[in-house]
Design a protein around this motif. Structure first.
Motif, PDB file in Angstrom:
ATOM      1  N   TYR A  98       0.841  -1.202   0.000  1.00  0.00           N
ATOM      2  CA  TYR A  98       0.000   0.000   0.000  1.00  0.00           C
ATOM      3  C   TYR A  98       0.874   1.250   0.000  1.00  0.00           C
ATOM      4  CZ  TYR A  98      -3.091   3.590   2.005  1.00  0.00           C
ATOM      5  OH  TYR A  98      -3.790   4.745   2.260  1.00  0.00           O
ATOM      6  N   ALA A 100      -6.096   7.797  -3.001  1.00  0.00           N
ATOM      7  CA  ALA A 100      -7.170   6.794  -3.076  1.00  0.00           C
ATOM      8  C   ALA A 100      -8.112   7.086  -4.244  1.00  0.00           C
ATOM      9  CB  ALA A 100      -7.951   6.753  -1.760  1.00  0.00           C
ATOM     10  N   GLY A 158      -7.760   3.977  -6.436  1.00  0.00           N
ATOM     11  CA  GLY A 158      -8.923   3.167  -6.053  1.00  0.00           C
ATOM     12  C   GLY A 158      -9.761   2.677  -7.218  1.00  0.00           C
ATOM     13  N   GLU A 194     -15.108   5.613  -9.437  1.00  0.00           N
ATOM     14  CA  GLU A 194     -14.539   6.781  -8.755  1.00  0.00           C
ATOM     15  C   GLU A 194     -15.104   6.930  -7.342  1.00  0.00           C
ATOM     16  OE1 GLU A 194     -13.448   9.607 -12.624  1.00  0.00           O
ATOM     17  OE2 GLU A 194     -15.223  10.052 -11.431  1.00  0.00           O
ATOM     18  N   ALA A 245     -16.732   4.159  -5.449  1.00  0.00           N
ATOM     19  CA  ALA A 245     -16.517   2.963  -4.620  1.00  0.00           C
ATOM     20  C   ALA A 245     -15.038   2.602  -4.503  1.00  0.00           C
ATOM     21  CB  ALA A 245     -17.307   1.780  -5.201  1.00  0.00           C
ATOM     22  N   GLY A 246     -14.252   2.907  -5.546  1.00  0.00           N
ATOM     23  CA  GLY A 246     -12.856   2.502  -5.584  1.00  0.00           C
ATOM     24  C   GLY A 246     -12.004   3.002  -4.422  1.00  0.00           C
ATOM     25  N   PRO A 247     -12.089   4.295  -4.108  1.00  0.00           N
ATOM     26  CA  PRO A 247     -11.249   4.802  -3.011  1.00  0.00           C
ATOM     27  C   PRO A 247     -11.502   4.093  -1.680  1.00  0.00           C
ATOM     28  CG  PRO A 247     -12.042   6.616  -4.350  1.00  0.00           C
ATOM     29  CD  PRO A 247     -12.744   5.384  -4.859  1.00  0.00           C
ATOM     30  N   VAL A 263     -12.367   0.912  -1.361  1.00  0.00           N
ATOM     31  CA  VAL A 263     -11.710  -0.386  -1.503  1.00  0.00           C
ATOM     32  C   VAL A 263     -10.200  -0.242  -1.315  1.00  0.00           C
ATOM     33  CG1 VAL A 263     -11.201  -2.236  -3.153  1.00  0.00           C
ATOM     34  CG2 VAL A 263     -13.521  -1.324  -2.988  1.00  0.00           C
ATOM     35  N   TYR A 264      -9.648   0.792  -1.925  1.00  0.00           N
ATOM     36  CA  TYR A 264      -8.199   1.012  -1.820  1.00  0.00           C
ATOM     37  C   TYR A 264      -7.786   1.264  -0.371  1.00  0.00           C
ATOM     38  CZ  TYR A 264      -3.536   2.782  -2.988  1.00  0.00           C
ATOM     39  OH  TYR A 264      -2.187   2.966  -3.079  1.00  0.00           O
ATOM     40  N   GLN A 265      -8.515   2.133   0.319  1.00  0.00           N
ATOM     41  CA  GLN A 265      -8.165   2.464   1.699  1.00  0.00           C
ATOM     42  C   GLN A 265      -8.337   1.277   2.640  1.00  0.00           C
ATOM     43  OE1 GLN A 265      -6.289   5.096   1.342  1.00  0.00           O
ATOM     44  NE2 GLN A 265      -7.028   5.925   3.256  1.00  0.00           N
ATOM     45  N   LEU A 281      -9.254  -2.329   1.818  1.00  0.00           N
ATOM     46  CA  LEU A 281      -8.760  -3.673   1.503  1.00  0.00           C
ATOM     47  C   LEU A 281      -7.252  -3.676   1.258  1.00  0.00           C
ATOM     48  CD1 LEU A 281     -11.556  -5.261  -0.718  1.00  0.00           C
ATOM     49  CD2 LEU A 281     -11.347  -5.199   1.752  1.00  0.00           C
ATOM     50  N   LEU A 282      -6.738  -2.653   0.621  1.00  0.00           N
ATOM     51  CA  LEU A 282      -5.282  -2.597   0.430  1.00  0.00           C
ATOM     52  C   LEU A 282      -4.595  -1.945   1.620  1.00  0.00           C
ATOM     53  CD1 LEU A 282      -5.966  -3.281  -2.656  1.00  0.00           C
ATOM     54  CD2 LEU A 282      -3.803  -2.142  -3.086  1.00  0.00           C
ATOM     55  N   GLY A 283      -5.137  -0.792   2.066  1.00  0.00           N
ATOM     56  CA  GLY A 283      -4.445  -0.037   3.104  1.00  0.00           C
ATOM     57  C   GLY A 283      -4.782  -0.459   4.525  1.00  0.00           C
ATOM     58  N   ARG A 284      -5.842  -1.244   4.682  1.00  0.00           N
ATOM     59  CA  ARG A 284      -6.309  -1.680   5.998  1.00  0.00           C
ATOM     60  C   ARG A 284      -6.486  -0.493   6.958  1.00  0.00           C
ATOM     61  NH1 ARG A 284      -3.484  -5.686   8.753  1.00  0.00           N
ATOM     62  NH2 ARG A 284      -1.568  -4.519   8.385  1.00  0.00           N
ATOM     63  N   LYS A 285      -6.973   0.633   6.384  1.00  0.00           N
ATOM     64  CA  LYS A 285      -7.204   1.837   7.178  1.00  0.00           C
ATOM     65  C   LYS A 285      -8.654   1.888   7.660  1.00  0.00           C
ATOM     66  CE  LYS A 285      -3.168   3.475   5.889  1.00  0.00           C
ATOM     67  NZ  LYS A 285      -2.038   3.278   6.796  1.00  0.00           N
ATOM     68  N   PHE A 288     -14.618  11.063   5.389  1.00  0.00           N
ATOM     69  CA  PHE A 288     -13.899  10.673   4.160  1.00  0.00           C
ATOM     70  C   PHE A 288     -14.905  10.479   3.022  1.00  0.00           C
ATOM     71  CE2 PHE A 288     -12.037   7.621   1.205  1.00  0.00           C
ATOM     72  CZ  PHE A 288     -10.706   8.006   1.099  1.00  0.00           C
TER      73      PHE A 288
END
Lengths: 176, 176
Positions: free
Chosen positions: A107, A138, A142, B139, B141-143, B145-147, B149-153, B159
């Motif tokens: 990440y 993101a 994302g 645009e 939903a993606g952010p 998922v990124y935060q 599932l990938l970033g575990r934030k 936000f």
């Protein structure tokens, strides 16, 4: 490590064992144990090698830099090996400390160059100086993850360009 | 199915077997085989039950509708069970036809309400009539998922609100 990677891509994480790696590589199991006391450590090294992919070196033109960096990510996401590695890592991260660390590295690495371009763009006035960098990253990365990892869609370079155009429209410096 | 879900959350996909489910649930293995001839079919049913989560019913106010629908997704992504299910599904989708189908259902279901809100907003003039719906959904939903599932934030409602504000700024109808 090549053998481990091949097994990982073909049959998934569970198929990667000392036995299968030794068989495929011709390297003795004792040697494998000596280098990697746990199979997690072995996989950590295999995955990390593939995920330190080339990033774009920013040239100072915001739109071009964002498109180039995101396009590398797009291409990466269409590489079956990278896709499989990312999925393996995030799937295991919630249950295994080695993978949690690897997921954080992934990440962080993925975000780094984008964050750098965004900070430069804030400074130059190309985008609003108050833009939150984490959210901006993101917003850019994302949508690719959503389309590719969840939707299993093919993403075009045009998609990346439009994404960057939308991003710049959202964040351009307000007229004074 | 409750037993299967508990095992899945605690120990991951590989731990869900006829034996472990029979043991935990007290249901005989023969009965399990009769209902689900393969363990994949069993998991399909377990996962799908949890992923048909409540969606927001649009009321016709673009910004509010987007925030409400995305906020449900945000909350879903912080539910360990849903998170685990999504990761299991997308990890297996590349190698198993049942899971590929499930992954497509998941992506489709997740996109449906957002797409509906975006189409209504195009019609009402709240956003540009030429906005591409697929990209718009990614645009939004993606952010998340990124935060997550990938970033575990941990993602806040703030936000989500800022994300929707950025989205609307990018896509507002050009002044005539």
């Amino acid at each position: 490590m090549d053998a481990g990677r091949e097994i990982l891509v073909a049959d998934g994480w569970d198929a990667v064992t000392y036995v299968s790696v030794a068989e495929r590589s011709g390297v003795g199991r004792t040697t494998l144990y000596r280098h990697w006391p746990t199979i997690e450590q072995f996989l950590h090294d295999v995955l990390l090698r593939d995920l330190t992919a080339a990033h774009h070196t920013p040239v100072g033109v915001t739109r071009d830099d964002l498109i180039e960096e995101l396009d590398r990510f797009r291409i990466e996401l269409h590489n079956p090996l990278v896709e499989r590695s990312i999925l393996t890592i995030i799937d295991r991260a919630s249950r295994n400390a080695d993978f949690a660390r690897l997921s954080d590295e992934l990440y962080h690495t993925r975000s780094l160059t984008l964050a750098q371009i965004i900070r430069a763009a804030r400074k130059s006035g190309d985008i609003d100086a108050t833009v939150d960098v984490t959210r901006a990253v993101a917003e850019l990365a994302g949508p690719l993850v959503y389309q590719r990892l969840l939707g299993r869609k093919t993403i075009t370079r045009k998609f990346v360009e439009n994404l960057v155009n939308d991003f710049l429209r959202a964040h351009r410096t307000p007229a004074r």
